[in-house]
Enzyme design. Structure first.
Site, PDB file in Angstrom:
ATOM      1  N   TYR A 192       0.857  -1.181   0.000  1.00 53.88           N
ATOM      2  CA  TYR A 192       0.000   0.000   0.000  1.00 53.88           C
ATOM      3  C   TYR A 192       0.891   1.228   0.000  1.00 53.88           C
ATOM      4  O   TYR A 192       1.833   1.328   0.787  1.00 53.88           O
ATOM      5  CB  TYR A 192      -0.902   0.013   1.242  1.00 53.88           C
ATOM      6  CG  TYR A 192      -1.801   1.227   1.326  1.00 53.88           C
ATOM      7  CD1 TYR A 192      -2.820   1.423   0.392  1.00 53.88           C
ATOM      8  CD2 TYR A 192      -1.646   2.179   2.331  1.00 53.88           C
ATOM      9  CE1 TYR A 192      -3.665   2.532   0.462  1.00 53.88           C
ATOM     10  CE2 TYR A 192      -2.480   3.292   2.411  1.00 53.88           C
ATOM     11  CZ  TYR A 192      -3.488   3.464   1.481  1.00 53.88           C
ATOM     12  OH  TYR A 192      -4.312   4.561   1.555  1.00 53.88           O
ATOM     13  N   ASP A 247       9.128   2.919  -0.312  1.00 49.64           N
ATOM     14  CA  ASP A 247       8.118   3.541   0.523  1.00 49.64           C
ATOM     15  C   ASP A 247       8.401   3.119   1.961  1.00 49.64           C
ATOM     16  O   ASP A 247       8.093   2.009   2.372  1.00 49.64           O
ATOM     17  CB  ASP A 247       6.732   3.093   0.064  1.00 49.64           C
ATOM     18  CG  ASP A 247       5.621   3.662   0.934  1.00 49.64           C
ATOM     19  OD1 ASP A 247       5.915   4.201   2.019  1.00 49.64           O
ATOM     20  OD2 ASP A 247       4.450   3.563   0.520  1.00 49.64           O
ATOM     21  N   LYS A 304       4.205   8.961   8.651  1.00 45.97           N
ATOM     22  CA  LYS A 304       3.952   8.423   9.986  1.00 45.97           C
ATOM     23  C   LYS A 304       4.955   8.932  11.035  1.00 45.97           C
ATOM     24  O   LYS A 304       4.789  10.034  11.516  1.00 45.97           O
ATOM     25  CB  LYS A 304       3.818   6.905   9.917  1.00 45.97           C
ATOM     26  CG  LYS A 304       2.619   6.558   9.009  1.00 45.97           C
ATOM     27  CD  LYS A 304       2.119   5.146   8.976  1.00 45.97           C
ATOM     28  CE  LYS A 304       0.798   5.121   8.198  1.00 45.97           C
ATOM     29  NZ  LYS A 304       0.716   4.228   7.087  1.00 45.97           N
TER      30      LYS A 304
HETATM   31  C1  LIG Z   1       0.116   4.708   5.636  1.00 50.25           C
HETATM   32  C2  LIG Z   1       0.908   4.432   4.424  1.00 50.25           C
HETATM   33  C3  LIG Z   1       0.897   5.297   3.313  1.00 50.25           C
HETATM   34  C4  LIG Z   1      -0.064   6.445   3.195  1.00 50.25           C
HETATM   35  O1  LIG Z   1       0.132   7.423   4.145  1.00 50.25           O
HETATM   36  P1  LIG Z   1      -1.108   8.380   4.531  1.00 50.25           P
HETATM   37  O2  LIG Z   1      -0.497   9.400   5.416  1.00 50.25           O
HETATM   38  O3  LIG Z   1      -2.127   7.509   5.179  1.00 50.25           O
HETATM   39  O4  LIG Z   1      -1.623   8.964   3.245  1.00 50.25           O
HETATM   40  C5  LIG Z   1       1.789   5.064   2.292  1.00 50.25           C
HETATM   41  N1  LIG Z   1       2.627   4.015   2.331  1.00 50.25           N
HETATM   42  C6  LIG Z   1       2.657   3.152   3.360  1.00 50.25           C
HETATM   43  C7  LIG Z   1       3.637   2.041   3.353  1.00 50.25           C
HETATM   44  C8  LIG Z   1       1.775   3.316   4.428  1.00 50.25           C
HETATM   45  O5  LIG Z   1       1.756   2.418   5.410  1.00 50.25           O
END
Ligand SMILES: *Cc1c(COP(=O)(O)O)cnc(C)c1O
Length: 432
Positions: A148, A241, A269
């Site tokens: 994701y 990511d 995060k």
């Molecule tokens: C949470 C998440 C996102 C998206 O971040 P948001 O601040 O919720 O838009 C992207 N990549 C990873 C791996 C994530 O866990």
């Protein structure tokens, strides 16, 4: 024995919320539908614990899905945010904290010399992709099933049938032609990766180096190295990511741990310490393509917001030195060992516990889980029943088989003990 939860106030709020918020929530996973119950509304948190509106206390292993590596309402973070707020919440002009935070991040993360802040991880991945496309002059992306990267149109692509497939929209509203420019591969499949990178001229290979959005599924030996090699060989950029893994699995993230350095790093995060902040970063040469240094447009009214930057800086300061990561590792190990022991004691054998510093998933599966198909094949009904059993006993675990637990610096041995005894009882509920 089943125990139940007092939830009258949550139920009332949910009933009201359903009239004004789709599904009663502002982000789907909060609705708890995948464990077959209604959401719990929270009112406060402190360290490793949260309290819902019915005053039930929980040991919180969700920690806002990752940002709260120091736990709830850490005094240093609260003080930093309060202090910043008193000086003004936003200027739409640069502030000193942004420079400090960018410097701190580049000191930690090997692939980041320069960065641009955004307000969410979704925005950061979207912008990283734009940069990769601009730098390569190519359009196609490669991502992995079960990863994701935010709700970006082109990344809400599911695997079609067959091995190296063009993506199909994972949601109504995602144009088929947008999803089709994303190639979706199974994680940990070297042959599929080699074939796809030979067949398609890619702008970028995009991966969570420690995927944690299909539950935690570690990269197989050599797989991250192969991503780097295939990107180099074919002129694609490698994007990691690290929205979850960044500043969590180690000081410099998964890239530091694995020794595989991406071209572009996406962060979120932890970098915002519980306030809305994210970033993407790369070498200076690449980042100087971003406006106004360069020609690739990207902007944000609240990007680098002073409150979020203050929370991020205070959080990174708590992660300085050897001790925090040693503690996080020990906490994660103790939790993993305890959960395994709880399952054994209850005679419940079909579980796989996967963990790395600051992350853990318990899969309801008899066999190890190496990709999304295996994660999907887990016994999700058993997981749901177990989670409901945990909640009823004061343990707030991710309400989905496809999410990770987030041990923090605020979790104590006592929290772990409470969790293990609740887990043993909840396993007892579902053991046949
Ligand atoms: C949470 C998440 C996102 C998206 O971040 P948001 O601040 O919720 O838009 C992207 N990549 C990873 C791996 C994530 O866990």
């Amino acid at each position: 024995m089943t125990v139940s939860l007092r939830d009258a106030r949550s139920a009332d709020l949910y009933a009201r919320a359903l009239n004004f918020l789709p599904g009663g929530v502002n982000s789907p996973v909060r609705a708890m539908r995948s464990i077959g119950r209604d959401p719990l509304f929270m009112q406060r948190g402190s360290g490793g614990e949260i309290f819902d509106v019915d005053e039930n206390p929980y040991v919180d292993w969700v920690c806002s899905w990752g940002p709260l590596i120091a736990g709830h309402a850490h005094p240093d973070i609260v003080a930093a945010v309060t202090d910043a707020a008193q000086r003004g919440t936003s200027f739409g002009a640069p502030t000193a904290g942004e420079v400090d935070l960018a410097e701190e991040v580049s000191r930690r993360v090997p692939g980041v010399e320069m960065l641009r802040m955004t307000s969410s991880g979704t925005e950061a991945s979207m912008s990283a992709i734009r940069l990769a496309r601009a730098a390569t002059g190519r359009t196609k992306l490669l991502k992995f099933a079960g990863a994701y990267h935010g709700h970006v149109d082109g990344l809400l692509a599911d695997a079609g049938s067959g091995l190296a497939t063009q993506g199909i929209p994972a949601s109504p509203g995602v144009p088929a032609e947008v999803a089709a420019s994303t190639i979706v591969l199974p994680w940990n499949d070297p042959a599929a990766l080699v074939a796809a990178t030979q067949e398609h001229a890619l702008a970028a290979i995009l991966a969570e180096p420690f995927p944690a959005n299909m539950g935690l599924v570690a990269p197989a030996e050599g797989f991250l190295e192969l991503l780097r090699e295939r990107a180099d060989e074919t002129g694609a950029l490698l994007i990691f990511d690290e929205v979850i893994s960044g500043f969590r699995v180690s000081r410099g993230g998964a890239q530091e741990l694995a020794g595989v350095i991406p071209d572009i790093t996406v962060m979120g995060k932890v970098i915002g310490g519980g306030l809305p902040a994210a970033a993407y970063g790369a070498s200076r040469a690449l980042m100087r393509r971003i406006a106004p240094a360069g020609d690739v447009y990207q902007a944000g009214t609240l990007s680098g917001n002073p409150l979020a930057v203050a929370a991020g800086l205070a959080t990174l300061a708590l992660l300085d030195g050897e001790r925090p990561y040693a503690q996080l590792t020990a906490t994660t190990h103790a939790l993993a060992d305890g959960l395994a022991e709880a399952a054994r004691t209850a005679g419940y054998h079909d579980v796989q516990i996967v963990s790395t510093t600051g992350l853990l998933t318990l899969f309801f599966s008899a066999a190890p889980v190496g990709d999304y198909a295996a994660a999907q094949a887990c016994d999700r009904d058993a997981h749901a029943a177990w989670c409901r059993g945990l909640l009823a006993r004061g343990v707030y675990a991710p309400a989905s088989q496809f999410e990770a637990w987030f041990p923090s610096l605020a979790h104590t041995p006592e929290h772990i003990e409470r969790t293990i005894s609740a887990a043993a009882a909840a396993f007892g509920d579902i053991a046949r």
